[in-house]
Design an enzyme around this catalytic site. Structure first.
Site, PDB file in Angstrom:
ATOM      1  N   ARG A 247     -37.101  24.742  21.418  1.00 14.38           N
ATOM      2  CA  ARG A 247     -36.403  25.641  22.344  1.00 14.38           C
ATOM      3  C   ARG A 247     -35.034  26.079  21.803  1.00 14.38           C
ATOM      4  O   ARG A 247     -34.320  26.826  22.472  1.00 14.38           O
ATOM      5  CB  ARG A 247     -36.208  24.949  23.696  1.00 14.38           C
TER       6      ARG A 247
ATOM      7  N   GLY B  83     -38.389  -0.472  16.301  1.00 18.51           N
ATOM      8  CA  GLY B  83     -37.938  -1.752  16.843  1.00 18.51           C
ATOM      9  C   GLY B  83     -38.022  -1.741  18.355  1.00 18.51           C
ATOM     10  O   GLY B  83     -38.473  -0.762  18.965  1.00 18.51           O
TER      11      GLY B  83
ATOM     12  N   SER C 275     -35.091   3.685  25.117  1.00 23.36           N
ATOM     13  CA  SER C 275     -34.041   4.707  25.056  1.00 23.36           C
ATOM     14  C   SER C 275     -32.996   4.554  26.160  1.00 23.36           C
ATOM     15  O   SER C 275     -31.788   4.679  25.909  1.00 23.36           O
ATOM     16  CB  SER C 275     -34.670   6.098  25.135  1.00 23.36           C
TER      17      SER C 275
ATOM     18  N   LYS D 146     -48.354  -1.405  18.919  1.00 25.03           N
ATOM     19  CA  LYS D 146     -47.945  -2.105  20.147  1.00 25.03           C
ATOM     20  C   LYS D 146     -48.069  -1.201  21.366  1.00 25.03           C
ATOM     21  O   LYS D 146     -48.154  -1.690  22.498  1.00 25.03           O
ATOM     22  CB  LYS D 146     -46.532  -2.675  20.013  1.00 25.03           C
TER      23      LYS D 146
ATOM     24  N   SER E 174     -41.107   1.394  29.770  1.00 24.66           N
ATOM     25  CA  SER E 174     -42.089   1.820  28.774  1.00 24.66           C
ATOM     26  C   SER E 174     -43.145   2.713  29.413  1.00 24.66           C
ATOM     27  O   SER E 174     -43.809   2.329  30.380  1.00 24.66           O
ATOM     28  CB  SER E 174     -42.775   0.597  28.153  1.00 24.66           C
ATOM     29  N   ARG E 175     -43.316   3.899  28.868  1.00 26.07           N
ATOM     30  CA  ARG E 175     -44.318   4.826  29.411  1.00 26.07           C
ATOM     31  C   ARG E 175     -45.733   4.295  29.212  1.00 26.07           C
ATOM     32  O   ARG E 175     -46.593   4.477  30.077  1.00 26.07           O
ATOM     33  CB  ARG E 175     -44.157   6.199  28.757  1.00 26.07           C
TER      34      ARG E 175
ATOM     35  N   GLU F 260     -47.455   7.694  23.885  1.00 26.02           N
ATOM     36  CA  GLU F 260     -48.146   7.853  22.614  1.00 26.02           C
ATOM     37  C   GLU F 260     -49.369   6.950  22.487  1.00 26.02           C
ATOM     38  O   GLU F 260     -50.300   7.256  21.742  1.00 26.02           O
ATOM     39  CB  GLU F 260     -47.193   7.600  21.443  1.00 26.02           C
TER      40      GLU F 260
END
Length: 308
Positions: A35, A108, A112, A163, A226-227, A253
């Site tokens: 963008r 690691g 975020s 992971k 964590s998504r 992901e």
């Protein structure tokens, strides 16, 4: 410390966190995203370090837009995933596109939101070019962000990638309220599975006991931030994958990694019982309860430290 120009490709939460860490150390930081309205090749001109923090699906597009990279530029890849076309890791894509370019993998236990809050964290930067890894270590290190170096970029990258699949399984475990014993067993065997996959790929087994393997596994599999964990947790509550992804901020992901991982596991005859059940769960071939039963009722076997 020498002040440098650093460009972050990808202005999501992770890319923004990394750019902010470098900026606080006094470096000139620029961000680029689709963008931005600027040519990527112009933004990265003169950069000492380029950080790629895009999703794995966007890596090839960025590679094409960059065209060429000149001089002593270091490429840092902070992407966790596998390319669906080749099953390659992001660093392998970068290395194939820019032969001779120093590529550093950063991974690691780095949630975020916690980094943005200034909470203490540690990470690993890995490369076959150790001078490049040490340069990146210097740029990002601070009193709240400790950076270690490693000479096994593939192992560090796979730790951060694999992971995510285990985090989905851990989320399911918590969503079903299976308890601490079950989750401890799941994570222990999940780490064993990650090592089995990684060593087959050519990574060092000991790398997975470090921050990008065990460390990231513990953080991602135990935090609602964590998504990937959230995907598993909500699957355990009975929600559909489509419903979960529609309400998710950002990309999980692990959802994209799982089918690519299973494809590679089949091609290389790697035993991946947990990953395979996550795969079937995401395809809605089994329920969360059936996945648990399938894991518990496998053939009895001994546990050996070397039996990966």
């Amino acid at each position: 410390m020498e002040k440098i120009k650093l460009v972050v490709i990808g202005a999501g939460a992770w890319g923004t966190s990394l750019g902010t860490l470098a900026a606080k150390n006094g470096h000139e930081v620029r961000f680029w995203s689709r963008r931005s309205g600027e040519r990527l090749s112009e933004v990265v001109a003169g950069a000492s370090i380029i950080v790629s923090a895009v999703s794995v699906k966007g890596v090839r597009e960025v590679v094409c837009q960059l065209g060429e990279i000149w001089g002593q530029t270091i490429l840092v890849t902070a992407t966790k995933g596998l390319d669906p076309e080749t099953t390659n890791t992001p660093s392998q894509i970068w290395q194939a596109a820019f032969e001779g370019l120093p590529v550093v993998v950063l991974a690691g236990p780095n949630l975020s939101k916690e980094i943005q809050q200034g909470l203490p964290a540690a990470t690993v930067v890995a490369s076959t070019v150790m001078d490049a890894a040490r340069k990146v270590q210097e740029v990002f290190s601070s009193s709240s962000f400790r950076v270690y170096t490693n000479s096994d970029p593939l192992g560090v990258e796979l730790g951060g990638t694999l992971k995510n699949v285990m985090a989905i399984a851990a989320g399911v475990c918590d969503g079903l309220e299976l308890g601490t014993n079950a989750k401890a067993a799941l994570l222990t065997r999940g780490l064993t599975e990650m090592i089995r996959i990684g060593t087959n790929w050519g990574a060092n087994a000991e790398t997975f006991y470090g921050l990008s393997g065990l460390g990231d596994l513990l953080a991602t599999c135990n935090s609602p931030l964590s998504r990937n964990y959230q995907v598993g947790y909500q699957l355990g509550l009975g929600k559909s994958l489509e419903e979960i992804l529609a309400g998710l901020e950002g990309t999980a992901e692990g959802v994209n990694t799982t089918p690519v991982l299973i494809q590679r596991a089949k091609e290389h005859n790697i035993y991946t019982p947990i990953s395979f059940l996550v795969y079937r769960l995401l395809l809605r071939e089994i329920t969360p309860q059936e996945a648990v039963s399938a894991l518990m009722l496998r053939d009895a076997k001994p546990e050996y430290a070397v039996d990966f």
